[in-house]
Design an enzyme around this catalytic site. Sequence first.
Site, mmCIF file in Angstrom:
data_model
loop_
_atom_site.group_PDB
_atom_site.id
_atom_site.type_symbol
_atom_site.label_atom_id
_atom_site.label_comp_id
_atom_site.label_asym_id
_atom_site.label_seq_id
_atom_site.Cartn_x
_atom_site.Cartn_y
_atom_site.Cartn_z
ATOM 1 N N SER A 24 0.818 -1.221 0.000
ATOM 2 C CA SER A 24 0.000 0.000 0.000
ATOM 3 C C SER A 24 0.848 1.266 0.000
ATOM 4 O O SER A 24 0.312 2.367 0.011
ATOM 5 C CB SER A 24 -0.931 0.015 1.215
ATOM 6 O OG SER A 24 -0.189 -0.007 2.425
ATOM 7 N N ASN A 111 -2.676 -1.906 13.476
ATOM 8 C CA ASN A 111 -4.122 -1.677 13.417
ATOM 9 C C ASN A 111 -4.520 -0.356 14.059
ATOM 10 O O ASN A 111 -5.262 0.440 13.466
ATOM 11 C CB ASN A 111 -4.870 -2.834 14.088
ATOM 12 C CG ASN A 111 -4.716 -4.143 13.339
ATOM 13 O OD1 ASN A 111 -4.122 -4.183 12.269
ATOM 14 N ND2 ASN A 111 -5.244 -5.225 13.908
ATOM 15 N N HIS A 157 -37.682 24.602 -13.410
ATOM 16 C CA HIS A 157 -37.698 23.703 -14.580
ATOM 17 C C HIS A 157 -36.854 24.255 -15.726
ATOM 18 O O HIS A 157 -37.074 23.915 -16.888
ATOM 19 C CB HIS A 157 -39.133 23.445 -15.069
ATOM 20 C CG HIS A 157 -40.082 23.033 -13.999
ATOM 21 N ND1 HIS A 157 -40.182 21.723 -13.562
ATOM 22 C CD2 HIS A 157 -40.964 23.751 -13.257
ATOM 23 C CE1 HIS A 157 -41.103 21.648 -12.607
ATOM 24 N NE2 HIS A 157 -41.582 22.862 -12.396
ATOM 25 N N LYS A 284 -13.635 29.435 -30.047
ATOM 26 C CA LYS A 284 -14.198 28.806 -28.853
ATOM 27 C C LYS A 284 -13.564 29.316 -27.558
ATOM 28 O O LYS A 284 -12.367 29.556 -27.480
ATOM 29 C CB LYS A 284 -14.027 27.283 -28.912
ATOM 30 C CG LYS A 284 -14.812 26.591 -29.991
ATOM 31 C CD LYS A 284 -16.317 26.655 -29.736
ATOM 32 C CE LYS A 284 -16.747 25.894 -28.512
ATOM 33 N NZ LYS A 284 -16.474 24.435 -28.613
ATOM 34 N N ASN A 286 -14.046 27.610 -23.947
ATOM 35 C CA ASN A 286 -14.702 26.494 -23.262
ATOM 36 C C ASN A 286 -14.596 26.632 -21.744
ATOM 37 O O ASN A 286 -13.501 26.858 -21.224
ATOM 38 C CB ASN A 286 -14.067 25.174 -23.696
ATOM 39 C CG ASN A 286 -14.231 24.917 -25.172
ATOM 40 O OD1 ASN A 286 -15.248 25.266 -25.759
ATOM 41 N ND2 ASN A 286 -13.225 24.308 -25.790
ATOM 42 N N GLU A 291 -16.759 22.444 -16.136
ATOM 43 C CA GLU A 291 -17.140 21.110 -16.583
ATOM 44 C C GLU A 291 -16.424 20.033 -15.775
ATOM 45 O O GLU A 291 -17.006 18.994 -15.426
ATOM 46 C CB GLU A 291 -16.838 20.967 -18.072
ATOM 47 C CG GLU A 291 -17.754 21.827 -18.937
ATOM 48 C CD GLU A 291 -17.313 21.882 -20.395
ATOM 49 O OE1 GLU A 291 -16.331 21.199 -20.747
ATOM 50 O OE2 GLU A 291 -17.952 22.625 -21.161
ATOM 51 N N GLN A 323 -7.586 -1.710 4.014
ATOM 52 C CA GLN A 323 -6.489 -1.035 3.341
ATOM 53 C C GLN A 323 -6.993 -0.247 2.135
ATOM 54 O O GLN A 323 -6.401 0.756 1.730
ATOM 55 C CB GLN A 323 -5.454 -2.069 2.884
ATOM 56 C CG GLN A 323 -4.266 -1.483 2.150
ATOM 57 C CD GLN A 323 -3.184 -2.518 1.925
ATOM 58 O OE1 GLN A 323 -2.537 -2.959 2.877
ATOM 59 N NE2 GLN A 323 -3.004 -2.934 0.677
ATOM 60 N N LYS A 326 -8.122 4.029 1.937
ATOM 61 C CA LYS A 326 -7.315 5.249 1.860
ATOM 62 C C LYS A 326 -7.373 5.913 0.492
ATOM 63 O O LYS A 326 -7.501 7.139 0.390
ATOM 64 C CB LYS A 326 -5.876 4.941 2.255
ATOM 65 C CG LYS A 326 -5.756 4.534 3.718
ATOM 66 C CD LYS A 326 -4.445 3.873 4.017
ATOM 67 C CE LYS A 326 -4.550 3.062 5.287
ATOM 68 N NZ LYS A 326 -5.511 1.942 5.188
#
Length: 467
Positions: A24, A111, A157, A284, A286, A291, A323, A326
Amino acid sequence: MKNRMWGGRFSEGPDSIMAEINASIDFDRKLYRQDIQGSKAHARMLAQQGIIGADDAEKIEAGLDTILREIEAGQFTFSRELEDIHMNVESRLTALIGPAAGRLHTARSRNDQVATDLKLWVRDALDGVDEALRDLQAALVEKALDHAGTVMPGFTHLQTAQPVTLGHHLLAYVEMAGRDRGRFSDARARLNESPLGAAALAGTSFPIDREATAADLGFDRPAANSLDAVSDRDFAIEAVSAAALCATHLSRLAEELVLWASAQFGFIKLSDRFSTGSSIMPQKRNPDAAELMRAKTGRIAGSLTALLMIMKGLPLAYSKDMQEDKEQVFDAFESLGLSIAAATGMIRDLTPNTAAMRKAAGGGYSTATDLADWLVRSLAMPFREAHHVTGTIVAMAASRGVSLQRLTLEDLQSVEPRINAEARSFLDVDASVMSRTSLGGTAPGNVRREAKRWLKRLEREAAARTT
């Protein structure tokens, strides 16, 4: 090759696949600061309790400080053979100070160590998110105060409903962010119990002082049950749950920024700093930052789902499944932090097109409700009847392709003879927003008061954080 940290029970080393799935360190190295912080607190407590010698504790703390400097300077070599951040740190500590390093793990297990590390990391992340959200609120409030009287269409709406002000609209997101901060604060309060000293699952026979390590690490108290302490990941799930809801709010804001920046709306211009171009279409602009904010919401919600699935069937106490928690926590908060920063930058930089907003506010017969309200107030007409009369007037305007304001008094009186010239003044969008003075309404005076109230609150919070 046997693992020298736990290999005494084993005669053979792990299969390459086992080594690959078990390691890990590629992601839990992010816990290095918290791991060292927890280890220093543990070593100090062991020395205070007479479990290890003061000399050994001093060597351990000095060695851990050296490791921290090495990691932050990019001079530390992480080894996948040592599996995780805990073993990597312990191995380096042994190389630095010799046998004294072996005493650090007395009365402790990986632990309770990892549970402590992750709690500390999440707590730090929550503090960072709170500060970032306060900054976003400040950006929204400042823009709202500047545009307390800027009229724009309000939608339901995604259809034009009633005129509102841009300031009022932005303050709605301030309220959302305030609730998000409240949820993060609640999550922080609940997680602030120390697992350290729970050991593997049953506690320890050594005379440790868990209150001392809890206080040293800024926890309110030690966790009361050793089984729960090492197996609890509620704090991670709750924090990511709050992050997912916060990201959902940001996604709603992002969607509006995308719409408002389009040629079809033309309500705002996003700065070059938060826009991109096209490789083929030179015209353009953007709104890619907005987004990507929308998209990152899916990642964060996915992390929440993954955490729930990781934990859903685990018996007490610790299982290796945990494990996998994370990466979900790290990714969720990194994605959220980027989204908040992008939102704050876009709000501060955007330029509203007030003329386009005002023009759109008058479209779609947006002041029809104002006419209905006038009929109720001035003619004592039941609202349902006023609704019907106004609907008939709207249908007349629609059939002629004109706005309500373009209808003459005679046109209005052909539907309801008692309508007088005063009624026509309520068809103006400025009059509409000025009239919405009820608590929480869009009237510019309301917006200015609310914006100033929020600014004072945010200033107090910022001052309190620096003291």
